[in-house]
Write a protein that holds these residues in place. Sequence first.
Motif, PDB file in Angstrom:
ATOM      1  N   THR A   7       0.962  -1.150   0.107  1.00  0.00           N
ATOM      2  CA  THR A   7      -0.009   0.119   0.071  1.00  0.00           C
ATOM      3  C   THR A   7       0.815   1.136   0.070  1.00  0.00           C
ATOM      4  N   ILE A   8       0.394   2.260  -0.633  1.00  0.00           N
ATOM      5  CA  ILE A   8       1.125   3.557  -0.616  1.00  0.00           C
ATOM      6  C   ILE A   8       0.948   4.275   0.803  1.00  0.00           C
ATOM      7  N   VAL A   9       1.815   4.795   1.376  1.00  0.00           N
ATOM      8  CA  VAL A   9       1.640   5.527   2.457  1.00  0.00           C
ATOM      9  C   VAL A   9       1.057   6.994   2.079  1.00  0.00           C
ATOM     10  N   LYS A  10      -0.109   7.288   2.765  1.00  0.00           N
ATOM     11  CA  LYS A  10      -0.706   8.519   2.105  1.00  0.00           C
ATOM     12  C   LYS A  10       0.187   9.747   2.467  1.00  0.00           C
ATOM     13  N   GLY A  11      -0.143  10.851   1.545  1.00  0.00           N
ATOM     14  CA  GLY A  11       0.645  11.733   1.369  1.00  0.00           C
ATOM     15  C   GLY A  11       2.358  11.845   0.901  1.00  0.00           C
ATOM     16  N   THR A  12       2.435  10.609   0.656  1.00  0.00           N
ATOM     17  CA  THR A  12       3.983  10.407  -0.030  1.00  0.00           C
ATOM     18  C   THR A  12       4.234  10.365  -1.429  1.00  0.00           C
ATOM     19  N   LEU A  13       2.954  10.437  -2.109  1.00  0.00           N
ATOM     20  CA  LEU A  13       3.076  10.186  -3.698  1.00  0.00           C
ATOM     21  C   LEU A  13       3.691  11.743  -4.342  1.00  0.00           C
ATOM     22  N   GLU A  14       4.683  11.860  -4.984  1.00  0.00           N
ATOM     23  CA  GLU A  14       5.113  12.824  -5.367  1.00  0.00           C
ATOM     24  C   GLU A  14       5.902  12.662  -6.857  1.00  0.00           C
ATOM     25  N   ASP A  15       5.733  13.635  -7.659  1.00  0.00           N
ATOM     26  CA  ASP A  15       6.363  13.740  -8.973  1.00  0.00           C
ATOM     27  C   ASP A  15       7.696  14.390  -9.128  1.00  0.00           C
ATOM     28  N   ASN A  16       8.707  13.462  -9.366  1.00  0.00           N
ATOM     29  CA  ASN A  16       9.977  13.991  -9.423  1.00  0.00           C
ATOM     30  C   ASN A  16      10.362  14.280 -10.856  1.00  0.00           C
ATOM     31  N   ALA A  17       9.922  15.299 -11.519  1.00  0.00           N
ATOM     32  CA  ALA A  17       9.928  15.562 -12.890  1.00  0.00           C
ATOM     33  C   ALA A  17      11.728  15.649 -13.253  1.00  0.00           C
ATOM     34  N   GLY A  18      12.436  16.091 -12.627  1.00  0.00           N
ATOM     35  CA  GLY A  18      13.627  16.454 -12.751  1.00  0.00           C
ATOM     36  C   GLY A  18      14.457  14.888 -12.825  1.00  0.00           C
ATOM     37  N   ASP A  19      14.267  14.054 -12.159  1.00  0.00           N
ATOM     38  CA  ASP A  19      14.582  12.798 -12.284  1.00  0.00           C
ATOM     39  C   ASP A  19      13.775  11.802 -12.956  1.00  0.00           C
ATOM     40  N   ARG A  20      12.580  12.174 -13.696  1.00  0.00           N
ATOM     41  CA  ARG A  20      11.679  11.388 -14.500  1.00  0.00           C
ATOM     42  C   ARG A  20      11.439  10.300 -13.713  1.00  0.00           C
ATOM     43  N   GLN A  21      10.821  10.544 -12.514  1.00  0.00           N
ATOM     44  CA  GLN A  21       9.932   9.395 -11.909  1.00  0.00           C
ATOM     45  C   GLN A  21       8.947   9.813 -10.817  1.00  0.00           C
ATOM     46  N   VAL A  22       8.130   8.943 -10.290  1.00  0.00           N
ATOM     47  CA  VAL A  22       7.075   9.247  -9.355  1.00  0.00           C
ATOM     48  C   VAL A  22       7.594   8.540  -8.208  1.00  0.00           C
ATOM     49  N   GLU A  23       7.829   9.270  -7.132  1.00  0.00           N
ATOM     50  CA  GLU A  23       8.450   8.659  -5.686  1.00  0.00           C
ATOM     51  C   GLU A  23       7.119   8.471  -4.650  1.00  0.00           C
ATOM     52  N   PHE A  24       7.327   7.332  -4.036  1.00  0.00           N
ATOM     53  CA  PHE A  24       6.322   7.029  -2.849  1.00  0.00           C
ATOM     54  C   PHE A  24       6.891   6.186  -1.960  1.00  0.00           C
ATOM     55  N   VAL A  25       6.388   6.249  -0.870  1.00  0.00           N
ATOM     56  CA  VAL A  25       6.584   5.154   0.357  1.00  0.00           C
ATOM     57  C   VAL A  25       5.568   4.337   0.362  1.00  0.00           C
ATOM     58  N   GLY A  26       5.968   2.805   0.158  1.00  0.00           N
ATOM     59  CA  GLY A  26       5.249   2.017   0.249  1.00  0.00           C
ATOM     60  C   GLY A  26       5.421   1.033   1.619  1.00  0.00           C
ATOM     61  N   GLU A  27       4.104   0.539   1.972  1.00  0.00           N
ATOM     62  CA  GLU A  27       4.104  -0.380   3.053  1.00  0.00           C
ATOM     63  C   GLU A  27       3.702  -1.592   3.042  1.00  0.00           C
ATOM     64  N   ILE A  28       4.491  -2.446   3.514  1.00  0.00           N
ATOM     65  CA  ILE A  28       4.047  -3.947   3.317  1.00  0.00           C
ATOM     66  C   ILE A  28       4.341  -5.010   4.751  1.00  0.00           C
ATOM     67  N   ASP A  29       3.750  -5.402   5.250  1.00  0.00           N
ATOM     68  CA  ASP A  29       3.682  -6.241   6.494  1.00  0.00           C
ATOM     69  C   ASP A  29       4.286  -5.221   7.650  1.00  0.00           C
ATOM     70  N   GLY A  30       4.005  -4.046   7.591  1.00  0.00           N
ATOM     71  CA  GLY A  30       4.308  -3.199   8.654  1.00  0.00           C
ATOM     72  C   GLY A  30       5.726  -2.439   8.438  1.00  0.00           C
ATOM     73  N   GLU A  31       6.515  -3.005   7.243  1.00  0.00           N
ATOM     74  CA  GLU A  31       7.825  -2.182   6.958  1.00  0.00           C
ATOM     75  C   GLU A  31       7.541  -1.325   5.728  1.00  0.00           C
ATOM     76  N   GLU A  32       8.275  -0.272   5.874  1.00  0.00           N
ATOM     77  CA  GLU A  32       8.097   0.786   4.611  1.00  0.00           C
ATOM     78  C   GLU A  32       9.384   0.994   4.020  1.00  0.00           C
ATOM     79  N   TYR A  33       9.235   1.190   2.570  1.00  0.00           N
ATOM     80  CA  TYR A  33      10.112   1.217   1.630  1.00  0.00           C
ATOM     81  C   TYR A  33      10.023   2.161   0.796  1.00  0.00           C
ATOM     82  N   GLN A  34      11.219   2.711   0.158  1.00  0.00           N
ATOM     83  CA  GLN A  34      10.833   4.007  -0.455  1.00  0.00           C
ATOM     84  C   GLN A  34      10.773   3.642  -2.113  1.00  0.00           C
TER      85      GLN A  34
END
Length: 90
Positions: A7-34
Amino acid sequence: MADDALTIVKGTLEDNAGDRQVEFVGEIDGEEYQFAVQYDLLEALGGDAPDGDAIEIFERYSDDILEASLTALGRDMEQPVVIVSENDLE
């Protein structure tokens, strides 16, 4: 790992146009990953390169993107930022 829900951690979805990527923090089984979803994946799903609408494309194809993100995470869970590219689509 494919049965686990990412799942996407609420409020972490961000467009990084300079690096040509969309970034977010995701959570799985209580662990967060960038995560960083490259524009090439968004283009593969949406048919056009993102042009100010990367977040919209991401949201439209979020199920496919989260599945690809799980694939990318499965390659190496220890990486500081999980790069998700077109190669991670099944």
